[in-house]
Design a protein around this motif. Structure first.
Motif, PDB file in Angstrom:
ATOM      1  N   ARG A   1       0.831  -1.198   0.000  1.00 14.32           N
ATOM      2  CA  ARG A   1       0.000   0.000   0.000  1.00 14.32           C
ATOM      3  C   ARG A   1       0.862   1.242   0.000  1.00 14.32           C
TER       4      ARG A   1
ATOM      5  N   ASN B   1       3.877   1.476  -1.119  1.00 18.33           N
ATOM      6  CA  ASN B   1       4.541   1.633  -2.431  1.00 18.33           C
ATOM      7  C   ASN B   1       3.583   2.226  -3.483  1.00 18.33           C
ATOM      8  N   ASP B   2       2.313   1.773  -3.527  1.00 18.58           N
ATOM      9  CA  ASP B   2       1.338   2.321  -4.481  1.00 18.58           C
ATOM     10  C   ASP B   2       1.083   3.800  -4.249  1.00 18.58           C
ATOM     11  N   LYS B   3       1.010   4.158  -2.963  1.00 14.72           N
ATOM     12  CA  LYS B   3       0.764   5.575  -2.667  1.00 14.72           C
ATOM     13  C   LYS B   3       1.951   6.414  -3.103  1.00 14.72           C
TER      14      LYS B   3
ATOM     15  N   PHE C   1       3.917   5.770  -5.549  1.00 13.43           N
ATOM     16  CA  PHE C   1       3.874   5.836  -7.031  1.00 13.43           C
ATOM     17  C   PHE C   1       2.844   6.858  -7.512  1.00 13.43           C
ATOM     18  N   GLN C   2       1.726   6.917  -6.845  1.00 15.03           N
ATOM     19  CA  GLN C   2       0.711   7.905  -7.204  1.00 15.03           C
ATOM     20  C   GLN C   2       1.199   9.323  -6.983  1.00 15.03           C
ATOM     21  N   LEU C   3       1.863   9.509  -5.860  1.00 12.69           N
ATOM     22  CA  LEU C   3       2.419  10.850  -5.602  1.00 12.69           C
ATOM     23  C   LEU C   3       3.437  11.224  -6.679  1.00 12.69           C
ATOM     24  N   HIS C   4       4.217  10.245  -7.069  1.00 10.93           N
ATOM     25  CA  HIS C   4       5.198  10.503  -8.126  1.00 10.93           C
ATOM     26  C   HIS C   4       4.508  10.914  -9.430  1.00 10.93           C
ATOM     27  N   GLN C   5       3.430  10.214  -9.787  1.00  9.13           N
ATOM     28  CA  GLN C   5       2.706  10.554 -11.012  1.00  9.13           C
ATOM     29  C   GLN C   5       2.089  11.944 -10.928  1.00  9.13           C
ATOM     30  N   GLN C   6       1.565  12.282  -9.758  1.00  9.65           N
ATOM     31  CA  GLN C   6       0.979  13.613  -9.593  1.00  9.65           C
ATOM     32  C   GLN C   6       2.032  14.704  -9.753  1.00  9.65           C
ATOM     33  N   LYS C   7       3.209  14.440  -9.190  1.00 10.68           N
ATOM     34  CA  LYS C   7       4.274  15.428  -9.317  1.00 10.68           C
ATOM     35  C   LYS C   7       4.736  15.563 -10.766  1.00 10.68           C
TER      36      LYS C   7
END
Length: 610
Positions: free
Chosen positions: A23, A25-27, A29-35
């Motif tokens: 969980r 790690n997924d979060k 990754f999402q933050l990375h995509q948002q940035k």
């Protein structure tokens, strides 16, 4: 099956709880995509900001408005000019109806005129030259020579004199008796005298006598006279006989101005011809020169000749259609003109007039009558245009008397123009002979003239039309004589004069002349000379004078172009004379004795129509 590798934390150490680690790690990754999505570039690659003055292009819009304003201004000026032209018919002839011509047309035309003038001069000189040989002198010398030969034969041996007939002028010539068994002595011997001497004979003296012709010759019985020499003028053309080729060529010269008197040419080649012959000449002119004869004549002659040329050359049904159209539009004496056309044409001619009217004006004649007229006059004209008239010459006296009685007793609807009324049934379907017999019986019942009845009971346009109708029915030549008389007066109508003389020239002009002189105390030709000053007056005079017959032949009594010419009827069909005294028959010409209705009125009943 291979085992999954164990999850590890960021630090690379094994984790204690795999679910939590996943969980996290997924979060991450999402933050990375948002940035990454929210990252801004170092370079601004957006489209530049649009400015209003660049988008509108005000200068172009201004140019377009100025051009549109100029176009609107020109259109207004053009519309104003077109309106002015339509109101005033313009001052310039802008019709492009000319024929293409070469650049040296006028030069060639002048050269042709010069050649024609020179030919005329040569012709006049040739005709004026006196002969250098005398025919009388030739005949005189020939007779002298024959006389000398005869005298020489009297004293010449072995000359046969048996063929010569002795004459009192030749006493010395004698036929010698023939003796049987001996040869006849044919020589002339001298007479013996008492003393035995031979006396020679002398030739008689030649005594020449002056003859009436100017020659001298001794008359001799045995001489065969020379035939008389008939001098024939080859340049003289006999125009009394119709020759379509010759007439077309003469008219062509007239249209080109090569003739000295164009009016004289028109009279000789058109006016003195019949209607059919004029149409043949018109067609031949088009065939030879590919031109319209009427248009060429109008261009050569003055504008005053236009109505005369139309009356001469336009087809009869087209000319009648033009006359009816002008009358409906308000020409002088329109009612009488309409009655004149509709009551002097038979059913077939009326159908042709309606067809010509439709072709010329793109509208039915009946529709124009409904739009231009109203009331009883409209009903009368439509009834006459129907073309349902009986064209026989038979008259049932009992039926005529019955119709007159019904018309006289019906005081309320006597002059009604409804389709089922007695008057309309009588006027539009019965023959002219029956109508005249009915009106005659009506006059007996009313004890007055029919014209007086109409004057007392009718008024307006319908009265004028009915008066004209009654005059045509009772005596057509008197009706046309009155029309011609009124047309020649100062307030008259030239078109009516031309039309009446032209259309009746081949029909009943002798009767019209006779009635005119009896009624007005002068001939038509005298009044034409006194009251008409138009340049086409010689044409009208020739129409009146030459109406008894062209080409030296008397016209047969039959109908021409839808108009009845007087025919001799059977004696059993004569109508009864009027019952009133002559004082009650004013306005009507008495019939010649022994004539019936068609002969007296000149209206159409049967026959050919061109």
């Amino acid at each position: 099956m291979a085992a999954m590798p164990p999850l590890k934390a960021k630090s690379g150490f094994p984790v204690s709880n795999k679910l939590l680690q996943k969980r996290w790690n997924d979060k991450a990754f999402q933050l990375h995509q948002q940035k990454v999505a929210a990252m801004k570039a170092d370079l601004d690659n957006k489209s530049p900001k649009p400015y209003q003055h660049i988008r509108l292009r005000l200068k172009k819009l201004l140019a377009e408005e100025e051009r549109q304003a100029q176009v609107d201004h020109d259109n207004r000026k053009l519309l104003a000019r077109m309106t002015q032209i339509m109101r005033t018919h313009g001052s310039l002839d802008n019709w492009n109806d000319y024929t293409p011509r070469s650049l040296n047309y006028y030069v060639r035309e002048k050269e042709a005129e010069r050649i024609a003038t020179n030919n005329e001069l040569i012709k006049s000189r040739l005709l004026g030259v006196q002969p250098s040989y005398d025919l009388n002198k030739w005949e005189e010398d020939f007779l002298k020579h024959e006389y000398y030969l005869a005298n020489m034969a009297a004293v010449t041996k072995d000359y046969d004199l048996d063929s010569l007939e002795p004459t009192p002028r030749d006493p010395l010539r004698r036929r010698r008796p023939r003796s049987a068994g001996t040869e006849t002595d044919r020589s002339t011997e001298a007479a013996s005298t008492t003393d035995g001497e031979v006396e020679t004979t002398k030739l008689p003296k030649i005594k020449l006598e002056r003859s009436k012709g100017g020659g001298t010759w001794p008359p001799r019985r045995f001489h065969t006279k020379l035939p008389k020499v008939n001098r024939v003028d080859k340049n003289k053309v006999d125009l009394s006989q119709h020759d379509v080729d010759r007439d077309s060529r003469m008219l062509f010269k007239a249209t080109k101005g090569l003739s000295q008197n164009e009016v004289s040419i028109v009279i000789k080649t058109l006016v003195r011809r019949t209607y059919r012959q004029r149409q043949e000449t018109k067609a031949k002119f088009w065939e030879l020169y590919d031109k319209e004869l009427s248009e060429d004549l109008k261009s050569q002659l003055s504008d005053d000749f236009a109505p005369v040329i139309d009356a001469l050359l336009v087809e009869r049904e087209k000319f009648d259609a033009m006359t009816v159209h002008d009358a409906l539009k308000g020409s002088p004496s329109a009612e009488a003109t309409l009655i004149e056309i509709l009551c002097t044409r038979n059913n077939r001619a009326l159908e042709q007039i309606k067809k010509a009217y439709r072709d010329e004006h793109l509208n039915n004649l009946e529709d124009d009558v409904r739009s231009e007229t109203a009331g009883q006059l409209q009903d009368l004209l439509l009834g006459l245009l129907a073309g349902d008239r009986d064209e026989s010459n038979q008259v049932d006296e009992d039926l005529a008397r019955q119709d007159a009685q019904e018309l006289y007793e019906d005081e309320k609807d006597r002059w009604s123009t409804d389709s089922d009324s007695k008057l309309m049934s009588l006027i539009t379907t019965k023959s002219y002979a029956h109508i005249r017999a009915t009106f005659t019986e009506y006059e007996k019942l009313a004890q007055t003239d029919m014209l007086d009845v109409l004057k007392d009971e009718l008024s307006g346009e319908f009265f004028v039309a009915m008066v004209a109708l009654v005059k045509v029915i009772f005596y057509c030549p008197k009706f046309f004589a009155e029309r011609v008389y009124r047309a020649m007066r100062p307030r008259g109508d030239a078109a009516t004069l031309i039309r009446c003389l032209m259309t009746r020239a081949e029909a009943d002009m002798p009767l019209i002349r006779k009635v005119y002189k009896k009624t007005y105390g002068a001939t038509i030709m005298d009044d034409l000379d006194s009251y008409v000053s138009a340049p086409y007056k010689p044409i009208l005079v020739d129409l009146v004078r030459g109406s008894d017959g062209q080409d030296g032949q008397k016209k047969s009594q039959k109908r021409i172009n839808g108009m009845v010419i007087h025919r001799a009827p059977p004696a059993a069909q004569t109508t009864a004379p009027s019952a009133h005294p002559p004082s009650q028959t004013r306005g009507r010409q008495e019939q010649p004795p022994g004539t019936t209705l068609p002969e007296a009125i000149g209206c159409c009943t049967e026959g050919e129509v061109v």
